[in-house]
Design a protein around this motif. Structure first.
Motif, PDB file in Angstrom:
ATOM      1  N   ALA A 343      26.306 -25.342  43.867  1.00  0.00           N
ATOM      2  CA  ALA A 343      26.415 -24.243  44.634  1.00  0.00           C
ATOM      3  C   ALA A 343      24.627 -24.358  45.384  1.00  0.00           C
ATOM      4  O   ALA A 343      24.889 -23.723  46.721  1.00  0.00           O
ATOM      5  N   ARG A 344      24.151 -24.644  44.598  1.00  0.00           N
ATOM      6  CA  ARG A 344      22.588 -24.617  45.265  1.00  0.00           C
ATOM      7  C   ARG A 344      22.559 -25.899  46.442  1.00  0.00           C
ATOM      8  O   ARG A 344      21.547 -26.104  47.315  1.00  0.00           O
ATOM      9  N   ARG A 345      23.725 -26.886  46.296  1.00  0.00           N
ATOM     10  CA  ARG A 345      23.627 -27.818  47.293  1.00  0.00           C
ATOM     11  C   ARG A 345      24.733 -27.514  48.487  1.00  0.00           C
ATOM     12  O   ARG A 345      25.222 -28.209  49.064  1.00  0.00           O
ATOM     13  N   GLY A 346      25.188 -26.319  48.392  1.00  0.00           N
ATOM     14  CA  GLY A 346      26.145 -25.957  49.500  1.00  0.00           C
ATOM     15  C   GLY A 346      27.395 -26.058  48.970  1.00  0.00           C
ATOM     16  O   GLY A 346      28.462 -25.899  49.819  1.00  0.00           O
ATOM     17  N   VAL A 347      27.751 -26.502  47.950  1.00  0.00           N
ATOM     18  CA  VAL A 347      29.249 -26.816  47.509  1.00  0.00           C
ATOM     19  C   VAL A 347      29.645 -25.809  46.458  1.00  0.00           C
ATOM     20  O   VAL A 347      29.154 -26.035  45.257  1.00  0.00           O
ATOM     21  N   PHE A 348      30.600 -25.044  46.657  1.00  0.00           N
ATOM     22  CA  PHE A 348      31.236 -24.048  45.829  1.00  0.00           C
ATOM     23  C   PHE A 348      32.476 -24.678  45.233  1.00  0.00           C
ATOM     24  O   PHE A 348      33.447 -24.968  46.331  1.00  0.00           O
ATOM     25  N   VAL A 349      32.536 -24.450  43.992  1.00  0.00           N
ATOM     26  CA  VAL A 349      33.883 -25.062  43.369  1.00  0.00           C
ATOM     27  C   VAL A 349      34.106 -24.199  42.141  1.00  0.00           C
ATOM     28  O   VAL A 349      33.360 -23.368  41.619  1.00  0.00           O
ATOM     29  N   GLU A 350      35.449 -24.420  41.604  1.00  0.00           N
ATOM     30  CA  GLU A 350      35.873 -23.327  40.454  1.00  0.00           C
ATOM     31  C   GLU A 350      35.408 -24.113  39.233  1.00  0.00           C
ATOM     32  O   GLU A 350      35.059 -25.547  39.431  1.00  0.00           O
ATOM     33  N   PRO A 351      35.249 -23.739  38.147  1.00  0.00           N
ATOM     34  CA  PRO A 351      34.858 -24.291  36.952  1.00  0.00           C
ATOM     35  C   PRO A 351      35.542 -25.533  36.169  1.00  0.00           C
ATOM     36  O   PRO A 351      34.794 -26.613  36.116  1.00  0.00           O
ATOM     37  N   ALA A 352      36.906 -25.449  36.769  1.00  0.00           N
ATOM     38  CA  ALA A 352      37.576 -26.858  36.325  1.00  0.00           C
ATOM     39  C   ALA A 352      36.827 -28.089  37.268  1.00  0.00           C
ATOM     40  O   ALA A 352      36.821 -29.280  36.632  1.00  0.00           O
ATOM     41  N   SER A 353      36.565 -27.788  38.366  1.00  0.00           N
ATOM     42  CA  SER A 353      36.235 -28.894  39.299  1.00  0.00           C
ATOM     43  C   SER A 353      34.800 -29.319  38.981  1.00  0.00           C
ATOM     44  O   SER A 353      34.144 -30.449  38.868  1.00  0.00           O
ATOM     45  N   ALA A 354      33.848 -28.243  38.550  1.00  0.00           N
ATOM     46  CA  ALA A 354      32.594 -28.346  38.092  1.00  0.00           C
ATOM     47  C   ALA A 354      32.482 -29.103  37.040  1.00  0.00           C
ATOM     48  O   ALA A 354      31.372 -29.768  36.433  1.00  0.00           O
ATOM     49  N   SER A 355      33.583 -29.206  36.060  1.00  0.00           N
ATOM     50  CA  SER A 355      33.446 -29.879  34.551  1.00  0.00           C
ATOM     51  C   SER A 355      33.107 -31.577  35.233  1.00  0.00           C
ATOM     52  O   SER A 355      32.715 -32.223  34.307  1.00  0.00           O
ATOM     53  N   THR A 356      33.514 -31.956  36.338  1.00  0.00           N
ATOM     54  CA  THR A 356      33.385 -33.390  36.823  1.00  0.00           C
ATOM     55  C   THR A 356      31.814 -33.518  36.873  1.00  0.00           C
ATOM     56  O   THR A 356      31.358 -34.734  36.241  1.00  0.00           O
ATOM     57  N   TYR A 357      31.216 -32.643  37.455  1.00  0.00           N
ATOM     58  CA  TYR A 357      29.715 -32.933  37.822  1.00  0.00           C
ATOM     59  C   TYR A 357      29.020 -32.619  36.455  1.00  0.00           C
ATOM     60  O   TYR A 357      28.064 -33.632  35.943  1.00  0.00           O
ATOM     61  N   ALA A 358      29.523 -31.999  35.368  1.00  0.00           N
ATOM     62  CA  ALA A 358      29.111 -31.446  34.220  1.00  0.00           C
ATOM     63  C   ALA A 358      29.004 -32.944  33.179  1.00  0.00           C
ATOM     64  O   ALA A 358      28.279 -33.325  32.617  1.00  0.00           O
ATOM     65  N   ALA A 359      30.475 -33.488  33.299  1.00  0.00           N
ATOM     66  CA  ALA A 359      30.568 -34.874  32.862  1.00  0.00           C
ATOM     67  C   ALA A 359      29.438 -36.021  33.503  1.00  0.00           C
ATOM     68  O   ALA A 359      29.037 -36.858  32.765  1.00  0.00           O
ATOM     69  N   TYR A 360      29.516 -35.978  34.661  1.00  0.00           N
ATOM     70  CA  TYR A 360      28.611 -36.962  35.447  1.00  0.00           C
ATOM     71  C   TYR A 360      27.317 -36.824  34.983  1.00  0.00           C
ATOM     72  O   TYR A 360      26.457 -37.962  34.582  1.00  0.00           O
ATOM     73  N   LEU A 361      26.724 -35.681  34.843  1.00  0.00           N
ATOM     74  CA  LEU A 361      25.279 -35.620  34.233  1.00  0.00           C
ATOM     75  C   LEU A 361      25.175 -35.887  32.965  1.00  0.00           C
ATOM     76  O   LEU A 361      24.067 -36.602  32.462  1.00  0.00           O
ATOM     77  N   LYS A 362      26.092 -35.615  32.078  1.00  0.00           N
ATOM     78  CA  LYS A 362      26.107 -36.091  30.683  1.00  0.00           C
ATOM     79  C   LYS A 362      26.212 -37.357  30.511  1.00  0.00           C
ATOM     80  O   LYS A 362      25.436 -37.981  29.673  1.00  0.00           O
ATOM     81  N   LEU A 363      27.027 -38.125  31.200  1.00  0.00           N
ATOM     82  CA  LEU A 363      27.113 -39.424  31.125  1.00  0.00           C
ATOM     83  C   LEU A 363      25.933 -40.371  31.810  1.00  0.00           C
ATOM     84  O   LEU A 363      25.562 -41.452  31.286  1.00  0.00           O
ATOM     85  N   LEU A 364      25.494 -39.587  32.741  1.00  0.00           N
ATOM     86  CA  LEU A 364      24.058 -40.212  33.553  1.00  0.00           C
ATOM     87  C   LEU A 364      22.970 -40.120  32.120  1.00  0.00           C
ATOM     88  O   LEU A 364      22.333 -41.197  32.156  1.00  0.00           O
ATOM     89  N   ARG A 365      23.038 -38.975  31.503  1.00  0.00           N
ATOM     90  CA  ARG A 365      21.819 -38.875  30.300  1.00  0.00           C
ATOM     91  C   ARG A 365      22.119 -39.971  29.480  1.00  0.00           C
ATOM     92  O   ARG A 365      21.122 -40.494  28.736  1.00  0.00           O
ATOM     93  N   GLU A 366      23.166 -40.172  28.945  1.00  0.00           N
ATOM     94  CA  GLU A 366      23.678 -41.280  28.143  1.00  0.00           C
ATOM     95  C   GLU A 366      23.767 -42.912  28.417  1.00  0.00           C
ATOM     96  O   GLU A 366      23.817 -43.585  27.849  1.00  0.00           O
ATOM     97  N   GLY A 367      23.559 -43.000  29.880  1.00  0.00           N
ATOM     98  CA  GLY A 367      23.591 -44.164  30.396  1.00  0.00           C
ATOM     99  C   GLY A 367      24.803 -45.095  30.402  1.00  0.00           C
ATOM    100  O   GLY A 367      25.050 -46.101  30.630  1.00  0.00           O
ATOM    101  N   VAL A 368      25.903 -44.096  30.343  1.00  0.00           N
ATOM    102  CA  VAL A 368      27.153 -44.648  30.610  1.00  0.00           C
ATOM    103  C   VAL A 368      27.561 -45.026  32.107  1.00  0.00           C
ATOM    104  O   VAL A 368      28.009 -45.903  32.398  1.00  0.00           O
ATOM    105  N   VAL A 369      26.936 -44.002  32.999  1.00  0.00           N
ATOM    106  CA  VAL A 369      27.037 -44.329  34.612  1.00  0.00           C
ATOM    107  C   VAL A 369      25.450 -44.345  34.938  1.00  0.00           C
ATOM    108  O   VAL A 369      24.552 -43.907  34.324  1.00  0.00           O
TER     109      VAL A 369
END
Length: 372
Positions: A343-369
């Motif tokens: 949302a701070r980047r101008g993109v509003f999504v529902e929670p289910a859609s936000a789960s993908t970004y949450a997963a990306y951040l998690k996998l980024l921290r873990e070095g998977v992506v």
């Protein structure tokens, strides 16, 4: 006896032949036992093992040609879709890729007519229903599917019937169904209980099912992959929220067909995301078992993926395994923090859609992506 006979006659009238409905170019194949048969608009389960069938293009030739169009959309890919006599459309598809970060894009399906990717599938599913002479369509839903089925049913002049789990539906999405004139029925329990009731209505011939048990609905949703290809070719990873598990399979299928047609030479790694409190697919994949580990009381703030018994679980596992992908879980806290960051980047999504970004951040921290 008369009632049973009437119901059977309804089903017989619906099953009016593959060629007549524009599905003659497909074969049905079971993802579990490999059984093959002719395609059907109503019989979606394998007669041998009971698994949901896949609709496979029988002759996927290498003369498929895409070209960039000013307006993308589901029916612009008719060469790779069913071809029903009647096409129902609200100009779904053609949604943009929005840059989120370095090498990271979001496919903004909220710009579909009713606000979700479900519109892609409904365009094809409702077109088949209209071509078959169906009068009523039915879905179980927590919001998005209800809105989409109601809009497309109304567009086609059909009666939409929506079954909702009491107290577990996003009210804003329910308004769309009400305005479109859908018949709305509450069911005690969870989405899976509502789906059971909806499928009973379908099996009895009272209404045509537009839930993702319907393989033709998934054919419309695979157009997401075609549009991604037209804009950025083949990404390294595609991260998809997983509820009933149809969409991750549909997107995989779209890329798989592009590869069979000789347009690409690799598949993206498919990554499914589930909430920690509603993660049957994750547990099934993690344990490597060949039957679904159900969650009887799924819990998550992301209502669109609050599903404990996904009907397309086997197809989703196939999509993940064949691309050396994975399934990841995120907490509700992770989801809401990811939503706020978007949302701070101008993109509003529902929670289910936000789960993908949450997963990306998690996998980024873990070095998977990585961020490149």
């Amino acid at each position: 006896m008369l009632i049973n006979q009437v119901r059977r006659n309804h089903r017989d009238r619906w099953d009016c032949g593959g060629n007549r409905l524009g599905i003659g170019g497909y074969v049905f194949k079971c993802p579990r036992c490999g059984y093959e048969t002719e395609p059907s608009p109503i019989n979606f389960t394998c007669p041998r093992c009971g698994s949901l069938m896949e609709a496979v293009l029988a002759e996927l030739t290498r003369d498929v040609r895409f070209r960039y169009r000013r307006r993308l959309g589901v029916w612009s890919y008719v060469q790779l879709l069913p071809r029903p006599r009647v096409r129902v459309t609200l100009n779904e598809g053609g949604t943009p890729l929005i840059k989120i970060g370095k090498g990271l894009y979001g496919k903004f399906e909220g710009l579909n007519p009713t606000g979700s990717f479900k519109d892609r599938g409904m365009a094809v599913g409702v077109s088949l229903a209209r071509s078959m002479g169906v009068h009523s369509v039915v879905v179980a839903s927590t919001g998005n599917t209800a809105a989409s089925a109601s809009a497309y049913g109304a567009r086609a002049g059909l009666r939409p019937i929506v079954l909702l789990p009491n107290g577990k539906v996003a009210r804003g999405k329910l308004i769309q169904s009400i305005v479109h004139g859908a018949s709305i029925m509450g069911v005690e329990g969870y989405f899976d209980d509502a789906l059971t009731e909806a499928l009973e209505m379908f099996k009895s011939g009272k209404a045509y099912s537009l839930n993702s048990i319907n393989v033709w609905r998934l054919e419309g949703q695979k157009s997401i992959a075609y549009e991604i290809y037209e804009e950025v070719k083949v990404p390294d990873n595609v991260i998809v929220p997983v509820g009933n598990a149809g969409n991750i399979y549909a997107i995989w299928k779209g890329f798989w067909e592009l590869m069979q047609a000789g347009l690409i030479d690799k598949l993206p790694r498919m990554i499914g995301v589930q909430a920690e409190g509603a993660a049957p697919l994750y547990e099934t994949w993690r344990r490597g078992v060949d039957s679904l580990i159900e969650v009887n009381a799924p819990r998550t703030i992301a209502s669109a993926i609050r599903i404990g018994k996904p009907v397309n679980w086997l197809k989703a596992i196939k999509a993940v395994k064949t691309t050396h992908g994975l399934i990841v879980t995120v907490s509700d806290g992770d989801i809401m923090r990811a939503r706020d960051r978007l949302a701070r980047r101008g993109v509003f999504v529902e929670p289910a859609s936000a789960s993908t970004y949450a997963a990306y951040l998690k996998l980024l921290r873990e070095g998977v992506v990585d961020s490149d």
